[in-house]
Design an enzyme around this catalytic site. Structure first.
Site, short mmCIF file in Angstrom:
data_model
loop_
_atom_site.label_atom_id
_atom_site.label_comp_id
_atom_site.label_asym_id
_atom_site.label_seq_id
_atom_site.Cartn_x
_atom_site.Cartn_y
_atom_site.Cartn_z
CE LYS A 107 -3.37 0.57 3.04
NZ LYS A 107 -4.43 0.23 4.02
CG LEU A 157 4.88 -0.12 -3.55
CD1 LEU A 157 4.97 -1.41 -4.37
CD2 LEU A 157 6.22 0.59 -3.54
CE LYS A 191 -9.34 -8.83 -6.04
NZ LYS A 191 -10.10 -7.71 -5.46
CB VAL A 251 -10.42 -13.58 -32.69
CG1 VAL A 251 -10.51 -13.42 -34.20
CG2 VAL A 251 -10.60 -15.03 -32.28
NE ARG A 289 8.30 -1.49 -24.50
CZ ARG A 289 7.21 -1.94 -25.11
NH1 ARG A 289 6.68 -1.22 -26.10
NH2 ARG A 289 6.64 -3.06 -24.75
CG ASP A 313 -0.61 -2.55 -37.18
OD1 ASP A 313 -1.34 -3.19 -37.96
OD2 ASP A 313 -0.79 -2.49 -35.95
#
Ligand code: 8GT
Ligand code: MN
Ligand code: MN
Length: 330
Positions: free
Chosen positions: A62, A64, A74, A105, A182, A251
């Site tokens: 917490k 962070l 969690k 898809v 990257r 792309d």
């Protein structure tokens, strides 16, 4: 672009937390369609993936940035039981698993997946039987479902890059962006960016058929095998390096010369890094997008775009410490 995913933080001290947070993020995006929760989980995964030491409690997490009460709980549950009840429920819910499958898809988004599932279409076999419900993009996504699931090795992208470059007129600049730039060893797709010095935002007519000519040349040499869509500035499709390789998502975007570096920065990502950088730009009084960097006046109205001659110019203008592409992974 590929299907969105948060940094997995592979081989980092908190990678197991990153993994379940990423899965919860995908659930919120694809099934609940709650973009705020999606962003919250991704931000938490991102901050944990770059945290250098093992987190041993929700309390510690917490502290962070981006981790609140709910995510802390969690983390505690996961530390105590080795699993999350919420994820177990998700895995056991057939509607949810169907939506998750269909959104894998290319071309099928969360809304379309939801519609298909409500019509009883829950598997790839079902899709094959109901092709009439799919558009051109989705049909290509289905046809190459298994190919597009495979990551592209860096070396294959390198070869595709060289092949493309060999078919460009010398004045055209090409940068393969995305995870490849990257430094990743494998990528989900190939994000190519091109520009030409004669084509600028003040001379938009100079783009003529530049992109279409490039696509035609790459079809003629056999690299481009499918067109999903092709406009003046954006191509989406698929390519195949040679007869032994599988079909890859490609792309290609054409951008004006004066907007090239904003585009290179944007399409290099990661998208979490872009978010951080845009937020920093705003704090520094600028607005940054894939086209331009503009100062924002006291009235909140963006001014004229700044002249940008390199990616580094953008970092310098907003006072953000320069990061090499390989350091932009979260
Ligand atoms: P990958 O290996 O899975 O392809 O990883 P990637 O290369 O980092 O992801 P990508 O989805 O291919 O996106 C590359 C960059 O393109 C991102 O950093 C992002 O800024 C930009 N981008 C698009 N389209 C979209 C989009 O529809 N949504 C988002 N969030 N980002 C996009 O080109
Ligand atoms: Mn992409
Ligand atoms: Mn990509």
């Amino acid at each position: 672009m590929g299907k969105r995913k948060a940094p997995s933080g592979e081989n980092t001290p908190n990678s197991d937390f990153c993994e379940f947070l990423t899965e919860l993020a995908e659930y919120e995006k694809n099934v609940s369609r709650n973009i705020h929760k999606y962003n919250a989980y991704r931000k938490a995964a991102s901050v944990l993936s770059s945290h250098p030491t093992r987190i041993t409690s929700g309390q510690e997490a917490k502290k962070l940035n981006g981790i609140g009460e709910k995510i802390a709980k969690k983390i505690d549950e996961f530390l105590q039981t080795g699993k999350l009840q919420k994820l177990d429920n998700i895995h056991n819910d057939s509607k949810t698993t169907a939506i998750n499958l269909l959104t894998q898809v290319t071309g099928i988004g969360p809304a379309k997946a939801q519609t298909l599932v409500s019509e009883g279409i829950t598997s790839l076999e079902d899709l094959e039987k109901h092709k009439d419900k799919l558009n051109h993009h989705q049909l290509i996504g289905l046809k190459y479902y298994h190919d597009f699931q495979q990551k592209i090795p860096r070396n294959e992208i390198k070869q595709i890059e060289n092949l493309i470059r060999g078919h460009l007129e010398p004045q055209i600049h090409l940068t393969i962006c995305g995870s490849y730039r990257r430094g990743k060893q494998q990528s989900g797709d190939i994000d190519a960016l091109i520009t030409h010095p004669n084509y600028t935002s003040s001379q938009p007519k100079k783009k003529q058929n530049l992109l279409k000519n490039v696509v035609t040349a790459l079809q003629n040499c056999g690299l481009i095998t499918e067109i999903i869509s092709l406009g003046d500035t954006k191509f989406m499709g698929a390519c195949k390096l040679d007869k032994n390789s599988i079909t890859r998502r490609l792309d290609i975007r054409l951008t004006p010369f004066d907007q090239y570096f904003c585009a290179v920065l944007y399409f290099t990502g990661s998208d979490m890094f872009n978010k951080q950088m845009r937020a920093h730009a705003l704090d520094a009084g600028f607005t940054l997008n894939e086209y331009t960097l503009r100062p924002v006046g006291s009235t909140g109205v963006p001014g004229e775009p700044l002249e940008i001659h390199s990616e580094r110019d953008i970092f310098d203008c907003i006072g953000f410490p320069y990061k090499e592409p390989q350091d932009r992974n979260q």
